[in-house]
Enzyme design. Structure first.
Site, PDB file in Angstrom:
ATOM      1  N   MET A   1       0.800  -1.325  -0.088  1.00  0.00           N
ATOM      2  CA  MET A   1      -0.142  -0.074  -0.116  1.00  0.00           C
ATOM      3  C   MET A   1       0.987   1.284  -0.039  1.00  0.00           C
ATOM      4  SD  MET A   1      -2.772  -1.434  -0.203  1.00  0.00           S
ATOM      5  CE  MET A   1      -3.197  -3.277   0.504  1.00  0.00           C
ATOM      6  N   ASP A 161       3.952  -4.908   5.266  1.00  0.00           N
ATOM      7  CA  ASP A 161       3.602  -4.550   4.125  1.00  0.00           C
ATOM      8  C   ASP A 161       5.010  -4.404   3.287  1.00  0.00           C
ATOM      9  OD1 ASP A 161       3.182  -3.226   1.736  1.00  0.00           O
ATOM     10  OD2 ASP A 161       1.316  -2.088   2.609  1.00  0.00           O
ATOM     11  N   ILE A 162       5.532  -5.356   2.667  1.00  0.00           N
ATOM     12  CA  ILE A 162       6.819  -5.247   2.078  1.00  0.00           C
ATOM     13  C   ILE A 162       6.989  -4.999   0.727  1.00  0.00           C
ATOM     14  CG2 ILE A 162       6.753  -7.818   1.860  1.00  0.00           C
ATOM     15  CD1 ILE A 162       9.869  -7.702   2.470  1.00  0.00           C
ATOM     16  N   GLU A 163       7.430  -3.862   0.210  1.00  0.00           N
ATOM     17  CA  GLU A 163       7.600  -3.228  -0.860  1.00  0.00           C
ATOM     18  C   GLU A 163       8.591  -2.451  -1.324  1.00  0.00           C
ATOM     19  OE1 GLU A 163       3.759  -1.194  -2.187  1.00  0.00           O
ATOM     20  OE2 GLU A 163       2.906  -1.571  -0.072  1.00  0.00           O
ATOM     21  N   ALA A 164       8.615  -1.899  -2.566  1.00  0.00           N
ATOM     22  CA  ALA A 164      10.019  -1.210  -2.994  1.00  0.00           C
ATOM     23  C   ALA A 164      11.239  -1.957  -2.791  1.00  0.00           C
ATOM     24  CB  ALA A 164       9.648   0.017  -2.402  1.00  0.00           C
TER      25      ALA A 164
END
Length: 344
Positions: A1, A161-164
């Site tokens: 997100m 929330d693991i992103e980028a």
């Protein structure tokens, strides 16, 4: 997100006083409200959803967020996912990387939700900002940072929330998995969700690797959760794309853990985005979301959420979608009402 701007053992999860509502509603695609009466005297009350099973994202950083307790009472929502916990510049957690865990608006909001009988799942990570998975030098240190968040509010669940750049690094992916294994071992009954991007066919390579590493570590993730939006490929049927993404996810979980299809779906989930997404022309309608939630019920998914409560209303005067509105024709809190009570 993403916003559009930038050790000890707990003997048991803390039992929450659940919000007592006379009516629980779910909007149909046509906008009608279907109501289910509260259990009559002498009957068993509906079981509470597992912590984190159905909490839409609430973000205090922008977008005219609603008063949490009033929102819960109006919509029947009993769970909220609070975003985002980031690194304060080192291996210590802070809201948006700036606000301390205790003593501010974030703590006041969490306490208000809990006082109303609600359940809070903090989201650690997100698209923007400095990530704890990268800032902490070891799995033990990262687990300690997660533990600070759990202890600050007496939590029953966390969402990673693991992103980028955090999800792109194999070293960091392993650190996150190992840290969550420590957290699981130290906190009896804690629910752990891992959220990451996806293609319509299911998880792409980083997500696949997270699942494989989780299985290899013996990490019991309560809900591997994909974000089925921002595809950038002209996808228009977002309900169908969400179903196929979760089907692909469940297949990966089943293969990695050596479990049945039904067991794998019960360890899988999705977090959608209401209205216009970040990709031009990509829209999740209320009817789409209702179809998604029905699919989730059919497959007994572990977690269903969406980004974000702040946007769960039409834009005034038909304006553009943004931080405080969805950009589609919808009733106020329509997505939240569809989701309310999921998993109970």
């Amino acid at each position: 997100m993403r916003p559009h701007t930038p050790s000890h053992r707990r003997t048991a999860p803390r039992t929450r006083r659940r919000l007592a509502l006379g009516l629980a509603g779910a909007l149909t695609a046509a906008g009608a409200l279907t109501v289910t009466a509260q259990a009559a005297p002498g009957e068993d009350a509906p079981a509470a959803a597992p912590s984190g099973a159905s909490g839409p994202y609430l973000y205090l950083g922008w977008g005219n967020p609603p008063d949490a307790a009033a929102f819960m009472a109006e919509t029947g929502t009993e769970q909220l996912t609070m975003a985002f916990i980031l690194s304060d510049g080192g291996c210590s957690p802070a809201w948006d990387g700036q606000r301390p865990l205790e003593g501010g608006q974030d703590q006041q909001t969490i306490e208000a939700i809990q006082a109303a009988g609600g359940d809070v799942t903090p989201s650690i990570g997100g698209w923007s900002g400095n990530k704890l998975g990268e800032a902490c030098g070891s799995a033990e240190e990262l687990a300690g940072a997660y533990q600070q968040v759990i202890d600050a509010y007496g939590l029953d669940s966390i969402d990673i929330d693991i992103e980028a750049s955090e999800v792109e690094s194999e070293e960091v992916r392993q650190r996150v998995i190992d840290a969550l294994k420590i957290v699981k071992d130290r906190n009896e009954g804690i629910k752990v969700y891992v959220t990451f991007g996806t293609a319509p066919s299911g998880p792409i390579e980083p997500g696949q690797d997270l699942i494989n590493k989780g299985a290899a570590a013996g990490l019991d993730v309560d809900g591997w959760t994909v974000m089925p939006f921002d595809f950038g490929d002209g996808t228009t049927d977002m309900a169908a794309a969400t179903k196929s993404a979760v089907d692909g996810l469940a297949g990966r979980v089943a293969d990695a853990y050596g479990i049945s299809e039904a067991e794998a779906y019960a360890k899988s989930g999705f977090s959608s985005m209401n209205g216009h997404t970040d990709v031009e022309g990509e829209v999740v309608s209320a009817a789409d979301f209702l179809e998604m939630v029905d699919y989730a019920k059919e497959h007994n998914l572990a977690r269903v959420s969406f980004w974000a409560v702040n946007r769960d209303r039409a834009c005034e005067g038909g304006g553009s979608p943004g931080d405080s509105c969805s950009g589609i024709d919808q009733q106020e809190w329509e997505f939240s009402k569809i989701l309310a009570g999921y998993g109970s």
